[in-house]
Write a protein that holds these residues in place. Structure first.
Motif, PDB file in Angstrom:
ATOM      1  N   UNK A 150       0.853  -1.186   0.000  1.00  0.00           N
ATOM      2  CA  UNK A 150       0.000   0.000   0.000  1.00  0.00           C
ATOM      3  C   UNK A 150       0.891   1.239   0.000  1.00  0.00           C
ATOM      4  N   UNK A 151       0.572   2.251  -0.817  1.00  0.00           N
ATOM      5  CA  UNK A 151       1.432   3.442  -0.894  1.00  0.00           C
ATOM      6  C   UNK A 151       1.712   4.061   0.472  1.00  0.00           C
ATOM      7  N   UNK A 152       2.979   4.422   0.658  1.00  0.00           N
ATOM      8  CA  UNK A 152       3.474   5.073   1.877  1.00  0.00           C
ATOM      9  C   UNK A 152       3.478   4.163   3.103  1.00  0.00           C
ATOM     10  N   UNK A 153       3.168   2.886   2.927  1.00  0.00           N
ATOM     11  CA  UNK A 153       3.249   1.961   4.058  1.00  0.00           C
ATOM     12  C   UNK A 153       4.702   1.790   4.481  1.00  0.00           C
ATOM     13  N   UNK A 154       4.915   1.619   5.777  1.00  0.00           N
ATOM     14  CA  UNK A 154       6.235   1.381   6.332  1.00  0.00           C
ATOM     15  C   UNK A 154       6.407  -0.114   6.544  1.00  0.00           C
ATOM     16  N   UNK A 155       7.511  -0.668   6.060  1.00  0.00           N
ATOM     17  CA  UNK A 155       7.772  -2.091   6.251  1.00  0.00           C
ATOM     18  C   UNK A 155       8.371  -2.329   7.626  1.00  0.00           C
ATOM     19  N   UNK A 156       7.593  -3.009   8.481  1.00  0.00           N
ATOM     20  CA  UNK A 156       8.078  -3.434   9.794  1.00  0.00           C
ATOM     21  C   UNK A 156       7.590  -4.870  10.000  1.00  0.00           C
ATOM     22  N   UNK A 157       8.350  -5.868   9.517  1.00  0.00           N
ATOM     23  CA  UNK A 157       7.922  -7.259   9.691  1.00  0.00           C
ATOM     24  C   UNK A 157       7.599  -7.561  11.145  1.00  0.00           C
ATOM     25  N   UNK A 158       6.615  -8.407  11.361  1.00  0.00           N
ATOM     26  CA  UNK A 158       6.120  -8.665  12.709  1.00  0.00           C
ATOM     27  C   UNK A 158       7.210  -8.919  13.741  1.00  0.00           C
ATOM     28  N   UNK A 159       8.228  -9.757  13.476  1.00  0.00           N
ATOM     29  CA  UNK A 159       9.232 -10.002  14.517  1.00  0.00           C
ATOM     30  C   UNK A 159      10.016  -8.756  14.926  1.00  0.00           C
ATOM     31  N   UNK A 178      -1.590  -7.346   6.624  1.00  0.00           N
ATOM     32  CA  UNK A 178      -0.719  -8.453   6.237  1.00  0.00           C
ATOM     33  C   UNK A 178      -1.289  -9.144   5.005  1.00  0.00           C
ATOM     34  N   UNK A 179      -1.377 -10.469   5.027  1.00  0.00           N
ATOM     35  CA  UNK A 179      -1.676 -11.227   3.812  1.00  0.00           C
ATOM     36  C   UNK A 179      -3.156 -11.395   3.505  1.00  0.00           C
ATOM     37  N   UNK A 180      -4.005 -11.211   4.475  1.00  0.00           N
ATOM     38  CA  UNK A 180      -5.423 -11.441   4.231  1.00  0.00           C
ATOM     39  C   UNK A 180      -6.149 -11.817   5.503  1.00  0.00           C
ATOM     40  N   UNK A 181      -7.411 -12.227   5.395  1.00  0.00           N
ATOM     41  CA  UNK A 181      -8.232 -12.463   6.584  1.00  0.00           C
ATOM     42  C   UNK A 181      -7.761 -13.609   7.469  1.00  0.00           C
ATOM     43  N   UNK A 185      -0.406 -12.041  11.340  1.00  0.00           N
ATOM     44  CA  UNK A 185       0.652 -11.055  11.576  1.00  0.00           C
ATOM     45  C   UNK A 185       0.087  -9.721  12.058  1.00  0.00           C
ATOM     46  N   UNK A 186      -0.945  -9.234  11.373  1.00  0.00           N
ATOM     47  CA  UNK A 186      -1.499  -7.927  11.733  1.00  0.00           C
ATOM     48  C   UNK A 186      -2.182  -7.976  13.096  1.00  0.00           C
ATOM     49  N   UNK A 187      -2.846  -9.083  13.402  1.00  0.00           N
ATOM     50  CA  UNK A 187      -3.484  -9.226  14.722  1.00  0.00           C
ATOM     51  C   UNK A 187      -2.442  -9.065  15.823  1.00  0.00           C
ATOM     52  N   UNK A 188      -1.339  -9.800  15.666  1.00  0.00           N
ATOM     53  CA  UNK A 188      -0.303  -9.764  16.700  1.00  0.00           C
ATOM     54  C   UNK A 188       0.352  -8.394  16.781  1.00  0.00           C
TER      55      UNK A 188
END
Length: 222
Positions: A150-159, A178-181, A185-188
């Motif tokens: 997504x434009x302007x998103x910052x990459x910060x992998x979950x770990x 993250x990848x979908x429903x 990753x996004x929940x955590x």
């Protein structure tokens, strides 16, 4: 007029793609490859299978025309054959969600209770991006961010969320995706951020759905 034997052969070929998807590990591979090109070694880690088993699954997807591959040095990289493959997987998933009674219970057993998570739809996020009052975090692995985000998103992998907290701007609501429903990753990430006193919400779906809706995306060279 075609004979029945020819018709049977035609329909047998038409369902080859469905037969190739008739395995949970291969469906997981399709979901990961929907995020972008990955190597066999990366994919084996994603689905928690040996490299040999993962290669066998990938060969099945190749034979069905659902995946493509390329060699770079000693490594082989795989990707989806076309956007139609991702649409096929999404249609299968949505059909199962609508018609498979026990699926809801299985989803809850895997993703847990999301009642306490604040969610935002992609339409709401698009509006907030235009207003410029939100920070968007892509918490997928870096190769997936580089393939498209997504434009302007910052990459910060979950770990890395906790260790890189200082890099995440304060004062604005954070939207993690993250990848979908079915991706956790996004929940955590949202729970971690909330524990640190940040206001964070989860994008209701994920990057593939955002892309499929024809919304703006960016990519960076890998």
């Amino acid at each position: 007029m075609g004979d029945q034997q020819a018709k049977n052969a035609l329909y047998d070929v038409l369902v080859e793609a469905a037969k190739a998807l008739g395995n949970g590990r291969r469906a997981q591979l399709i979901e990961v490859l929907g995020q972008g090109e990955r190597s066999v070694e990366e994919l084996s880690g994603e689905i928690h299978q040996s490299t040999a088993n993962t290669s066998q699954h990938l060969q099945r997807l190749l034979r069905a025309g659902l995946a493509s591959s390329r060699r770079s040095g000693t490594r082989i990289y795989y990707s989806l054959a076309s956007p139609a493959v991702e649409r096929l997987w999404r249609a299968l998933r949505e059909t199962a969600e609508s018609h498979t009674g026990e699926l809801g219970e299985l989803v809850r057993a895997y993703v847990g209770d999301r009642a306490e998570l604040s969610m935002i739809t992609r339409d709401e996020l698009l509006l907030r991006l235009r207003q410029g009052d939100v920070v968007v975090l892509d918490v997928r692995p870096l190769p997936e961010y580089e393939a498209g985000h997504i434009p302007n998103a910052i990459s910060v992998p979950l770990p890395e969320v906790k260790s890189r907290l200082r890099e995440i701007p304060k004062g604005s609501e954070i939207v993690a995706y993250c990848r979908g429903p079915y991706c956790l990753y996004a929940d955590e990430a949202v729970r971690l951020l909330a524990d640190e006193g940040r206001v964070a919400v989860r994008l209701e779906e994920g990057f593939p759905e955002w892309k499929a809706a024809g919304l703006p995306i960016e990519a960076s060279a890998r």
